[in-house]
Design an enzyme around this catalytic site. Sequence first.
Site, PDB file in Angstrom:
ATOM      1  N   HIS A 130       0.499  -1.310   0.342  1.00 28.71           N
ATOM      2  CA  HIS A 130       0.215  -0.120   0.053  1.00 28.71           C
ATOM      3  C   HIS A 130       1.079   1.296   0.088  1.00 28.71           C
ATOM      4  O   HIS A 130       0.696   2.369  -0.857  1.00 28.71           O
ATOM      5  CB  HIS A 130      -1.510  -0.270   1.413  1.00 28.71           C
ATOM      6  CG  HIS A 130      -2.206   1.107   1.441  1.00 28.71           C
ATOM      7  ND1 HIS A 130      -2.937   2.015   1.232  1.00 28.71           N
ATOM      8  CD2 HIS A 130      -0.868   2.122   2.101  1.00 28.71           C
ATOM      9  CE1 HIS A 130      -3.596   2.195   1.216  1.00 28.71           C
ATOM     10  NE2 HIS A 130      -2.114   3.585   2.153  1.00 28.71           N
ATOM     11  N   GLU A 131       2.000   1.310   0.921  1.00 35.21           N
ATOM     12  CA  GLU A 131       2.907   2.322   0.736  1.00 35.21           C
ATOM     13  C   GLU A 131       3.647   2.524  -0.596  1.00 35.21           C
ATOM     14  O   GLU A 131       3.858   4.033  -0.705  1.00 35.21           O
ATOM     15  CB  GLU A 131       3.731   2.237   2.262  1.00 35.21           C
ATOM     16  CG  GLU A 131       2.318   2.333   2.855  1.00 35.21           C
ATOM     17  CD  GLU A 131       1.708   3.975   3.409  1.00 35.21           C
ATOM     18  OE1 GLU A 131       2.117   4.327   3.014  1.00 35.21           O
ATOM     19  OE2 GLU A 131       0.824   3.062   4.450  1.00 35.21           O
ATOM     20  N   HIS A 134       1.532   4.063  -2.569  1.00 34.37           N
ATOM     21  CA  HIS A 134       1.218   5.351  -2.860  1.00 34.37           C
ATOM     22  C   HIS A 134       3.095   6.240  -3.151  1.00 34.37           C
ATOM     23  O   HIS A 134       2.745   7.355  -4.000  1.00 34.37           O
ATOM     24  CB  HIS A 134       1.139   6.323  -1.863  1.00 34.37           C
ATOM     25  CG  HIS A 134       0.170   5.829  -0.266  1.00 34.37           C
ATOM     26  ND1 HIS A 134      -1.372   7.073  -1.181  1.00 34.37           N
ATOM     27  CD2 HIS A 134      -0.225   5.854   0.400  1.00 34.37           C
ATOM     28  CE1 HIS A 134      -2.237   6.241  -0.350  1.00 34.37           C
ATOM     29  NE2 HIS A 134      -1.735   5.993   1.059  1.00 34.37           N
ATOM     30  N   GLU A 204      -6.757   6.858  -0.954  1.00 28.77           N
ATOM     31  CA  GLU A 204      -6.223   5.512  -0.233  1.00 28.77           C
ATOM     32  C   GLU A 204      -7.018   4.626  -0.407  1.00 28.77           C
ATOM     33  O   GLU A 204      -6.263   3.265  -0.704  1.00 28.77           O
ATOM     34  CB  GLU A 204      -7.138   6.229   1.577  1.00 28.77           C
ATOM     35  CG  GLU A 204      -6.487   6.667   2.087  1.00 28.77           C
ATOM     36  CD  GLU A 204      -4.813   6.125   2.190  1.00 28.77           C
ATOM     37  OE1 GLU A 204      -4.970   5.134   2.795  1.00 28.77           O
ATOM     38  OE2 GLU A 204      -3.810   7.409   2.405  1.00 28.77           O
TER      39      GLU A 204
END
Length: 290
Positions: A130-131, A134, A204
């Site tokens: 997930h990070e 980003h 998100e």
Amino acid sequence: MNTLKTTVLMALLTGIMIAVGGAVGGDFGAVVMLVISLGMNFFSYWFSDSVVLKMYDARQVSAGEAPDLYNLVADLAKRAHLPMPKVCVINSDVPNAFATGRNPNHAAVAVTTGIMRALNYEELSGVLAHELSHIKHRDTLISTVAASIAGVISMIANIAQWAAIFGSNRDDEDNGGIIGSLVTIIIAPLAAMLIQMAISRSREYDADKSGGEICGNPLYLANALTKIENYAVSSNTMQQATPATAHMFIINPFSGSGKALMNLFSTHPQTSDRVARLKSQALALANGRG
């Protein structure tokens, strides 16, 4: 579309700063805040990763110091076709993580010691994926710049509040000082929070979806989010956490603070909604393989 949205949101944040400056110091104050906002954008672009990491006392680790964590990040970065980011650890019992940096070549992922204890290997891979998402989509720059500007707006609002309490109000009515103070103290921080929320919530969902693809199974991230949310609600807030940087974390670090207003304007979507989307994504992938 994302580039256009980012430009508009950043222009709004800069506009808020100019409005705050005008409310406090008239035309001169507006010019000063314009210069400050431009300087902050420049500073945040070049030093965003180091500023945020230092704020949370994040310590960079090597493959020798944290082999499991480092190798997991390396594997996921390779899958995502990304350069190897810095890997950092924050000494906090509260499970959480964030990414920062101006671009994929100058990026870092940071995890708390608590998240490494709370999650298993697969769940941690979901969080890190997930990070990395980003970073891949360059969300980290806009998030850090927004945090910087929102932090300054909050600081100015606090100064204006104390000035209104202890300062002389003799000429306020003639000069519109009361209205200016209200704008500075109430409306400007609220607008900054709303813009942060707009930046974070849509991104998100995108990072969850992309993270599920990078780690290979969206359920890894879904299970991780459920665990982190449970810890966040039942435990104390991270000591280092600030409202201006809350949107950078995978789960709002103030989820368990009990502050109704802060939760009302949360920078994150509901975790249950994120988990539901990830489960639907996993089902779709399973059907596609079948």
